[in-house]
Design an enzyme around this catalytic site. Structure first.
Site, PDB file in Angstrom:
ATOM      1  N   ASP A 126       0.815  -1.214   0.000  1.00 38.19           N
ATOM      2  CA  ASP A 126       0.000   0.000   0.000  1.00 38.19           C
ATOM      3  C   ASP A 126       0.857   1.276   0.000  1.00 38.19           C
ATOM      4  O   ASP A 126       0.401   2.328  -0.429  1.00 38.19           O
ATOM      5  CB  ASP A 126      -0.923  -0.009   1.225  1.00 38.19           C
ATOM      6  CG  ASP A 126      -1.844  -1.218   1.207  1.00 38.19           C
ATOM      7  OD1 ASP A 126      -2.500  -1.447   0.180  1.00 38.19           O
ATOM      8  OD2 ASP A 126      -1.895  -1.951   2.216  1.00 38.19           O
ATOM      9  N   GLU A 165       1.856   4.113   6.463  1.00 36.45           N
ATOM     10  CA  GLU A 165       3.089   4.890   6.376  1.00 36.45           C
ATOM     11  C   GLU A 165       3.206   5.802   7.592  1.00 36.45           C
ATOM     12  O   GLU A 165       2.212   6.403   8.019  1.00 36.45           O
ATOM     13  CB  GLU A 165       3.076   5.759   5.106  1.00 36.45           C
ATOM     14  CG  GLU A 165       3.067   4.972   3.822  1.00 36.45           C
ATOM     15  CD  GLU A 165       4.357   4.200   3.617  1.00 36.45           C
ATOM     16  OE1 GLU A 165       5.406   4.833   3.470  1.00 36.45           O
ATOM     17  OE2 GLU A 165       4.303   2.951   3.621  1.00 36.45           O
TER      18      GLU A 165
HETATM   19  P1  ADP Z   1       5.382  -3.138   1.912  1.00 39.03           P
HETATM   20  O1  ADP Z   1       3.947  -3.492   1.969  1.00 39.03           O
HETATM   21  O2  ADP Z   1       6.222  -4.342   1.699  1.00 39.03           O
HETATM   22  O3  ADP Z   1       5.800  -2.331   3.092  1.00 39.03           O
HETATM   23  P2  ADP Z   1       5.225  -0.702   0.399  1.00 39.03           P
HETATM   24  O4  ADP Z   1       4.694  -0.512  -0.961  1.00 39.03           O
HETATM   25  O5  ADP Z   1       4.347  -0.261   1.524  1.00 39.03           O
HETATM   26  O6  ADP Z   1       5.600  -2.236   0.614  1.00 39.03           O
HETATM   27  O7  ADP Z   1       6.600   0.037   0.463  1.00 39.03           O
HETATM   28  C1  ADP Z   1       7.333   0.187   1.664  1.00 39.03           C
HETATM   29  C2  ADP Z   1       8.015   1.532   1.687  1.00 39.03           C
HETATM   30  O8  ADP Z   1       8.993   1.597   0.686  1.00 39.03           O
HETATM   31  C3  ADP Z   1       7.087   2.698   1.407  1.00 39.03           C
HETATM   32  O9  ADP Z   1       7.345   3.680   2.397  1.00 39.03           O
HETATM   33  C4  ADP Z   1       7.512   3.220   0.058  1.00 39.03           C
HETATM   34  O10 ADP Z   1       7.297   4.604  -0.027  1.00 39.03           O
HETATM   35  C5  ADP Z   1       8.979   2.885   0.066  1.00 39.03           C
HETATM   36  N1  ADP Z   1       9.662   2.728  -1.221  1.00 39.03           N
HETATM   37  C6  ADP Z   1       9.171   2.723  -2.465  1.00 39.03           C
HETATM   38  N2  ADP Z   1      10.147   2.465  -3.372  1.00 39.03           N
HETATM   39  C7  ADP Z   1      11.291   2.304  -2.662  1.00 39.03           C
HETATM   40  C8  ADP Z   1      12.633   2.001  -3.016  1.00 39.03           C
HETATM   41  N3  ADP Z   1      12.997   1.800  -4.276  1.00 39.03           N
HETATM   42  N4  ADP Z   1      13.538   1.900  -2.024  1.00 39.03           N
HETATM   43  C9  ADP Z   1      13.176   2.059  -0.730  1.00 39.03           C
HETATM   44  N5  ADP Z   1      11.919   2.335  -0.326  1.00 39.03           N
HETATM   45  C10 ADP Z   1      10.985   2.451  -1.282  1.00 39.03           C
END
Ligand code: ADP
Ligand code: MG
Length: 540
Positions: A210, A519
């Site tokens: 998300d 977040e």
């Molecule tokens: P998950 O459900 O596994 O936590 P998310 O889509 O919520 O996956 O992403 C986790 C976090 O990573 C979010 O805060 C997002 O903004 C951030 N994010 C997105 N792309 C990257 C990246 N390339 N490197 C590190 N963090 C990232």
């Protein structure tokens, strides 16, 4: 079964068959013996004509084989189906079935015939999905171009592999064109969509959890043309550990709960189908006048703590929330503060939209941000590269905050955070909480149905709070019941569920955790109001 649209004789696995296409089905009957096979076109992603028997790789569309005289080999057409099949361990999942038909006779004429059939099957299945799904407000234009943003670190860090093994072929089979961009850092996707030429795309999809959708929504709302930009159909391919929106869509469609790769394939199917629904967004204000747009949840207390603390169990994927919940239960604590809300039945505007814009302007100041794309980005779209090359680097921030913005619809139900809430709001008398959770979709995680009654665009904040005094055992019971979505009917005296249009949380402790869509955001007083149907989601 309906009137036949087309009938023909083709060979299937070496057997001569009579094939009949109706508005809903494809019936295949062996000429000698055997029962007919009935294929539902509602499960069809695409069809194509081709020459070689091996059509398992849907790439290389032979529908436009220029330079070929059509005589080199025999002709086939393939139909790509993803029916729901019962799984061995219970539940259902979409499984790929390839139906391939050999057209005998003159190869050139055979290819023409195969093309006619492939086109008829594609068009017929497209009509079915149009007629059978409720709640759909639009369809993604065809042929479509999707901007697909993938966070390689989401979930267990396998999103790219999962995309290649499960989704790539589906997109090819459905003839969906896409540009894949692998994000390089937090807020990369947000910057890209903020600057992108959206006229190039018919939809923007994410493959992540998300959190990446949160970036996309906020990037779109930070644009000068936010009103149009936020109507871009959004798609979700669950590749993260928190895939609540993907699970919510399934819930709304009446599909059996799915998780992991099954959920991914099912969402891939929806993305290819491209049926668009309205999506509510909630506008969230923090103490320093940050304004964020949220599609899922606002949490303070137990759930917010689990969300953030469970980051360290990321390697176990979606199970990180279960582990985090058990760990937090062991050190259960009380969160003090004031909670108030505007009940959904009393949704009268507090002030006119014009007044609200002014008050927002008063309390906000515009801060510009800058961004950078590295040259070795897998990004293949030049306009996107060009837009962000000349800017300075933006250091990843710990919290996922937006620049202060006056863009977006006015929050006519809210007054500035430093003023008391309007008199017609409900102020909760208790000040000791275990959790406060505002949901606008059904699922908090793949397996937690926190607000079972919620719908994509019901215009309602489903507010759940748990008062202090609840035992660990009762709280554990609550979360176990949430897996089935029955927690609101277990009559736990500490649990309150109300429907609201707006809310405010004022925590008393100087330190703590607040999350929006999972977040981390600025901690402190926070308030929010829902905007019904502001965005659009591919979700049917
Ligand atoms: P998950 O459900 O596994 O936590 P998310 O889509 O919520 O996956 O992403 C986790 C976090 O990573 C979010 O805060 C997002 O903004 C951030 N994010 C997105 N792309 C990257 C990246 N390339 N490197 C590190 N963090 C990232
Ligand atoms: Mg809702």
């Amino acid at each position: 079964m309906g009137e036949p649209l087309s009938c023909g004789e083709f060979s299937v696995n070496g057997h001569s068959c009579a094939v009949c296409l109706t508005e809903r089905e494809l019936t295949v009957r062996r000429l000698v013996g055997g029962k007919p096979t009935v294929v539902s076109l509602a499960d069809c992603l695409g069809a194509r004509a081709h020459r070689k028997q091996d059509a398992d790789d849907a790439g290389g569309d032979d529908d436009s084989d220029e330079g070929d005289d059509g005589t080199s080999s025999s002709a086939f057409f393939s139909v790509y189906l993803y029916p729901l099949r019962q799984r061995r361990w219970g539940g259902f999942a979409r499984r790929r079935v390839l139906q391939q038909f050999h057209v005998s006779g003159d190869p050139r004429e055979g290819l023409q015939e195969a093309r006619r059939w492939a086109r008829a099957i594609r068009e017929t299945s497209a009509r079915i999905r149009h007629h059978t799904t409720g709640g759909v407000c639009a369809e993604v234009k065809r042929p479509c171009r999707i901007l697909l943003l993938l966070n390689p670190h989401s979930g267990k860090g396998q999103a790219h592999t999962l995309f290649r093994t499960h989704v790539q072929r589906m997109l090819q089979e459905a003839a969906v064109r896409y540009t894949l961009i692998i994000t390089e850092r937090q807020n990369h996707a947000r910057e890209l969509v903020r600057e992108a030429d959206l006229s190039q795309w018919d939809a923007v999809a994410i493959m992540s959890g998300d959190g990446l959708l949160f970036e996309v929504v906020n990037g779109l709302m930070e644009r000068e043309d936010w009103e149009k930009a936020i109507k871009t159909p959004l798609g979700v391919l669950p590749g993260g550990s928190g895939n609540a929106v993907a699970a919510s869509i399934h819930h709304y469609c009446g599909l059996q709960p799915m998780s992991g790769e099954d959920l991914l394939v099912s969402c891939g199917f929806m993305l290819c189908k491209g049926l668009v629904s309205h999506l509510d967004l909630t506008s969230v204000h923090t103490a320093s006048n940050q304004r964020l747009f949220s599609f899922l949840s606002l949490a303070w207390g137990f759930v917010a703590d689990v969300d953030i603390e469970s980051e360290k169990y990321r390697h176990v994927g979606a199970a990180r929330f279960t582990v985090g919940t058990l760990v937090r239960l062991a050190s259960l604590r009380v969160y003090q503060g004031q909670l108030s809300y505007l009940p959904a039945e009393d949704s009268g505007s507090f002030s006119s939209p014009e007044e609200s814009v002014e008050s927002l302007n008063d309390v906000s100041q515009q801060i510009s941000t800058s961004s950078e794309c590295s040259d070795d980005s897998p990004c293949t779209n030049h306009s996107l590269h060009n837009c962000c090359n000349s800017n300075n680097a933006l250091k990843p921030k710990r919290t996922n905050q937006s620049p202060v913005s006056v863009l977006g619809p006015p929050d006519s139900l809210l007054v500035p955070l430093d003023q008391p809430v309007p008199a017609h709001w409900t102020v909760v008398s208790e000040e000791d909480f275990v959790l406060v959770l505002a949901m606008y979709q059904s699922h908090l995680a793949e397996d937690l149905i926190a607000a079972p009654a919620s719908r994509l665009d019901d215009g309602i904040i489903h507010l759940i709070y748990v008062k202090a005094g609840i035992s660990r055992a009762a709280l554990l019971h609550l979360f176990l019941a949430m897996e089935k979505g029955t927690h609101l009917s277990i009559n736990c005296p500490y649990v309150v569920y109300v429907k609201a249009r707006a809310l405010r949380i004022v925590p008393y402790s100087p330190k703590g955790t607040i999350t929006v869509d999972g977040e981390l955001v600025e901690y402190g007083p926070v308030q929010a109001q829902i905007h019904s149907s502001l965005a659009r989601l591919i979700a049917a």
